[in-house]
Design an enzyme around this catalytic site. Sequence first.
Site, short mmCIF file in Angstrom:
data_model
loop_
_atom_site.label_atom_id
_atom_site.label_comp_id
_atom_site.label_asym_id
_atom_site.label_seq_id
_atom_site.Cartn_x
_atom_site.Cartn_y
_atom_site.Cartn_z
CG ASN A 136 -2.17 -6.53 9.16
OD1 ASN A 136 -1.91 -5.33 9.08
ND2 ASN A 136 -3.07 -7.12 8.39
CG ASN A 150 -3.33 -1.32 -2.01
OD1 ASN A 150 -3.25 -0.43 -1.17
ND2 ASN A 150 -4.31 -2.18 -2.03
CG ASN A 200 -6.40 -0.09 0.98
OD1 ASN A 200 -7.51 -0.38 1.41
ND2 ASN A 200 -5.28 -0.36 1.63
N GLY A 242 0.82 -1.21 0.00
CA GLY A 242 0.00 0.00 0.00
C GLY A 242 0.85 1.26 0.00
CB ILE A 270 -13.07 -9.36 1.94
CG1 ILE A 270 -12.40 -10.59 2.51
CG2 ILE A 270 -14.47 -9.65 1.49
CD1 ILE A 270 -13.07 -11.16 3.77
CB CYS A 313 -6.30 0.30 5.15
SG CYS A 313 -5.10 -0.09 6.45
N GLY A 337 -9.12 -13.61 0.16
CA GLY A 337 -9.50 -13.85 1.56
C GLY A 337 -9.24 -15.30 1.90
N GLY A 338 -8.06 -15.56 2.43
CA GLY A 338 -7.76 -16.89 2.95
C GLY A 338 -7.41 -17.95 1.94
#
Lengths: 302, 270
Positions: A69, A99, A127, A46, A191, A130, A243-244
């Site tokens: 985080n 980003n 973004n 970012g 996401i 955040c 996402g994961g």
Amino acid sequence: MANLNINIGKLHLKNPVLTASGTFGYGLEYADFMDLSKIGGIFVKGTTLNPREGNDYPRMAETPSGMLNAVGLQNKGVDYFINYIYPDIKDIETNMMVNASGSTIEDYVACAEKINTLEKIPAIELNISCPNVKQGGMAFGTNCNSAAEVVKAVRKVYHKTLIVKLSPNVTDITEIAKAVEAEGADAVSLINTLLGMAIDVEKRKPVLSTITGGLSGPSVKPIALQMVYRTAKSVQIPVIGLGGISNWKDAVEFILAGATAIQIGTYNFIDPTVSVKVVDGINEYLDRHGFTSVQEIIGNFV
Amino acid sequence: MNKYIADWTVKENIRIHRDCSFLKLTLDDEIPEIFPGQFVQIKVEDSPATFLRRPISIHFVDREKHELWLLIQAIGDGTRKLAASKVGDRLNIIYPLGNYFSLPEDWDNPPIVTEGALNEAKPLLVGGGVGVAPLLYLGYQLAALGYKPTFLLGAKSIADLLQIAEFEKLGDIYVTTEDGSAGEKGFVTGHSVLQSEKFDFIYTCGPKPMMVAVAKYAKQNNIECEVSLENKMACGIGACLCCVEKTTYGNTCVCTSGPVFNINQLTWQI
């Protein structure tokens, strides 16, 4: 060997596997472990108009099948990026995308304008999600009006592919997706991390310096998948799912749910070569099921 | 310096303490050059509560035998699992990571040695608990370069002193224990050798309060000092920016700019 090509806006991807911002540095951090040209693209850390020191340590808590985080967009600012990082990454043979984040609409616009001048950066991921910064960031992405406003302003100055990264910390993510689509976003990615927290019971203190932070990793995957599925049904523009994701099967799930491309994030920390394995795994899956192109399976579950 | 990812085989696992295992790992391939102070990131298999790799200090490297030694203190589920590794188990490891302890010849202002060569400058290596791990390889390298390392090792009790026999092969050893069961009673910074001898540079690794006390001693006595930090990390390769330490040049990753820092780079109150 199936055709893995994907187009998103003016962006051409050799395959739908991308790496998520904040988990892949500037790409170079992973060059010892894998051939970066094997993946469809890389979203770099970012970047903001001005340098940011980020949040205080501790910034990380391990959680069941995931982590929290609270980095807080530590970066040296867009000018540093342009002068000192861009020259080192511009010849990497994949899509290097930035980003971009900000505290005000003016910041986003100024940052996007500068990135617009970089020939080898074909897309921005805006973004607006955040969760770890006090001003801006997620604040823009949790309200349809402010999300629309920032996308509208950036769209005026940014002429390449504009992807908007959405927050899951909202009542209805499809409403935000529709709002940014209406202002000219070329795609949405979702996401970003889910707001979470952890407490050290022995010390009776929050683990993170910021108390709350962003949850990522395999534990968020079912939530992300559901949001990608619903969003893909709600908008016409491509949805990039993340996402994961930790293996090819997760990636295929997202594509079947409607994602045109996917990003791998936190799992890069566990296996720095996972993204290449996912490309190979998607390929084998398509062959095994008799598909000639990845496009055939987008949103295609029975 | 290139980083690698490979499966290493557990050759030996010796329980040297109630909570600490001494692992010897081997690799079929050549081992790259590895420096004292560097670390590895180990993937933990079959431990549902463990998601991230575990960063572990390199205890010793034998490139001829293709061997890597680690000390693993079982603190949580992940390290408990690693400490219980069986001979023949394969561990997926990213290596070598981080920077390394520097030698006087690399410094801008090397210590002034009144007689003889630079390698007559006296290094002191201060370790606490499992923090002694990287000091073995460092002591070995210093000895190979002609220095005579002195080790000052601290622990809670005599049973908590790790790898004493290995350290004895490399130099003089001084010990403190909190209960007085071995060496002098108290903390390393109270040991009488700090009064009776003069050291030219200090390396330390161990619990943060110990390292802060050692750093304070070094600063007061105008001795160059390097500390090895163990901030909580996720990636270990400078991508996630989680393990940052505040330095004179801003928040910086311990995994890439460290784990070794000169105390002058840190913002500790010393």
